[in-house]
Design an enzyme around this catalytic site. Sequence first.
Site, PDB file in Angstrom:
ATOM      1  N   ARG A  28      88.009 -54.572  -1.296  1.00 35.93           N
ATOM      2  CA  ARG A  28      86.992 -54.559  -2.356  1.00 35.93           C
ATOM      3  C   ARG A  28      86.852 -53.195  -3.019  1.00 35.93           C
ATOM      4  O   ARG A  28      86.240 -53.090  -4.086  1.00 35.93           O
ATOM      5  CB  ARG A  28      85.659 -55.086  -1.816  1.00 35.93           C
ATOM      6  CG  ARG A  28      85.731 -56.585  -1.476  1.00 35.93           C
ATOM      7  CD  ARG A  28      84.387 -57.127  -1.035  1.00 35.93           C
ATOM      8  NE  ARG A  28      83.887 -56.504   0.161  1.00 35.93           N
ATOM      9  CZ  ARG A  28      84.084 -56.971   1.401  1.00 35.93           C
ATOM     10  NH1 ARG A  28      84.775 -58.065   1.601  1.00 35.93           N
ATOM     11  NH2 ARG A  28      83.580 -56.333   2.438  1.00 35.93           N
ATOM     12  N   GLU A  74      82.252 -51.478  11.623  1.00 39.98           N
ATOM     13  CA  GLU A  74      80.976 -52.028  12.085  1.00 39.98           C
ATOM     14  C   GLU A  74      81.276 -53.266  12.941  1.00 39.98           C
ATOM     15  O   GLU A  74      80.610 -53.535  13.928  1.00 39.98           O
ATOM     16  CB  GLU A  74      80.108 -52.412  10.881  1.00 39.98           C
ATOM     17  CG  GLU A  74      78.695 -52.839  11.237  1.00 39.98           C
ATOM     18  CD  GLU A  74      77.935 -53.394  10.039  1.00 39.98           C
ATOM     19  OE1 GLU A  74      78.474 -53.398   8.932  1.00 39.98           O
ATOM     20  OE2 GLU A  74      76.792 -53.826  10.245  1.00 39.98           O
TER      21      GLU A  74
HETATM   22  P1  AMP Z   1      82.172 -48.929   7.717  1.00 40.26           P
HETATM   23  O1  AMP Z   1      83.532 -48.423   8.101  1.00 40.26           O
HETATM   24  O2  AMP Z   1      81.373 -49.341   8.901  1.00 40.26           O
HETATM   25  O3  AMP Z   1      81.449 -47.966   6.804  1.00 40.26           O
HETATM   26  O4  AMP Z   1      82.408 -50.274   6.928  1.00 40.26           O
HETATM   27  C1  AMP Z   1      82.797 -50.272   5.597  1.00 40.26           C
HETATM   28  C2  AMP Z   1      83.811 -51.343   5.294  1.00 40.26           C
HETATM   29  O5  AMP Z   1      83.499 -52.572   5.926  1.00 40.26           O
HETATM   30  C3  AMP Z   1      83.858 -51.597   3.819  1.00 40.26           C
HETATM   31  O6  AMP Z   1      85.224 -51.735   3.456  1.00 40.26           O
HETATM   32  C4  AMP Z   1      83.104 -52.896   3.622  1.00 40.26           C
HETATM   33  O7  AMP Z   1      83.817 -53.723   2.739  1.00 40.26           O
HETATM   34  C5  AMP Z   1      82.983 -53.520   4.994  1.00 40.26           C
HETATM   35  N1  AMP Z   1      81.597 -53.785   5.422  1.00 40.26           N
HETATM   36  C6  AMP Z   1      80.988 -53.234   6.495  1.00 40.26           C
HETATM   37  N2  AMP Z   1      79.764 -53.713   6.661  1.00 40.26           N
HETATM   38  C7  AMP Z   1      79.565 -54.580   5.656  1.00 40.26           C
HETATM   39  C8  AMP Z   1      78.468 -55.403   5.279  1.00 40.26           C
HETATM   40  N3  AMP Z   1      77.323 -55.421   5.982  1.00 40.26           N
HETATM   41  N4  AMP Z   1      78.600 -56.167   4.166  1.00 40.26           N
HETATM   42  C9  AMP Z   1      79.754 -56.146   3.464  1.00 40.26           C
HETATM   43  N5  AMP Z   1      80.826 -55.405   3.767  1.00 40.26           N
HETATM   44  C10 AMP Z   1      80.750 -54.623   4.860  1.00 40.26           C
END
Ligand code: AMP
Length: 194
Positions: free
Chosen positions: A77, A114
């Site tokens: 995305r 996450e």
């Molecule tokens: P992070 O590495 O934990 O910052 O997660 C970011 C990545 O995971 C991004 O590429 C987002 O597309 C996806 N992502 C993580 N959490 C969410 C969420 N709650 N809603 C949508 N996309 C998420």
Amino acid sequence: MKMILNQEPLNEIAQCAQSVKECILDVEDFPISGVAFKDLGPLWANPDLSGRAIEAMVQMVEVNQGVPDCVVGIESRGFIFGLAMAQRWNVPFVPFRKPGKLPGELKRVAYALEYGTAELECQVNSIQAGMRVLVHDDVFATGGTARAAMQLVKSCGAELTGCSFILSLDGLNGSQNWPLPAADKTCLSLVHFE
Ligand code: AMP
């Protein structure tokens, strides 16, 4: 008069951020139980609001980080607004992809999400040493993906101007241990959620 002109982009950014915030959908327990997924589908489906959001993010980046020499978009995305911003500045767009998608000689980094773990790859010559690079993704959650992407940029010998996100989940404290100075300028999000 000058003051009013200067405030117009700020007001537009704030108004646009509010409209974006209102159109994002919360999907509970997706893709796994306990995760509240932020669905940006209604934003992508709205050409007027998407265009305004891209312009707002371009302005935010220019004011806080300057115009980059290159925009990295994180699969998948991060490709959507990442390419649009790169075109707006007339600079190259570089996709950072999941393993198995890119041909040729690659660099790779592994990181924690996450939900789950992941890896990102880029083609070795896609970013030139010394380039000033912006990393873009849709959501800033724990920050693991952005930190991994920044590691990959640095391994190319490039300079990071910062990151931009459409939305940040501030309650996850992803900006703690942010690796760049001045997180308020180098970790930019159009919209903030708790
Ligand atoms: P992070 O590495 O934990 O910052 O997660 C970011 C990545 O995971 C991004 O590429 C987002 O597309 C996806 N992502 C993580 N959490 C969410 C969420 N709650 N809603 C949508 N996309 C998420």
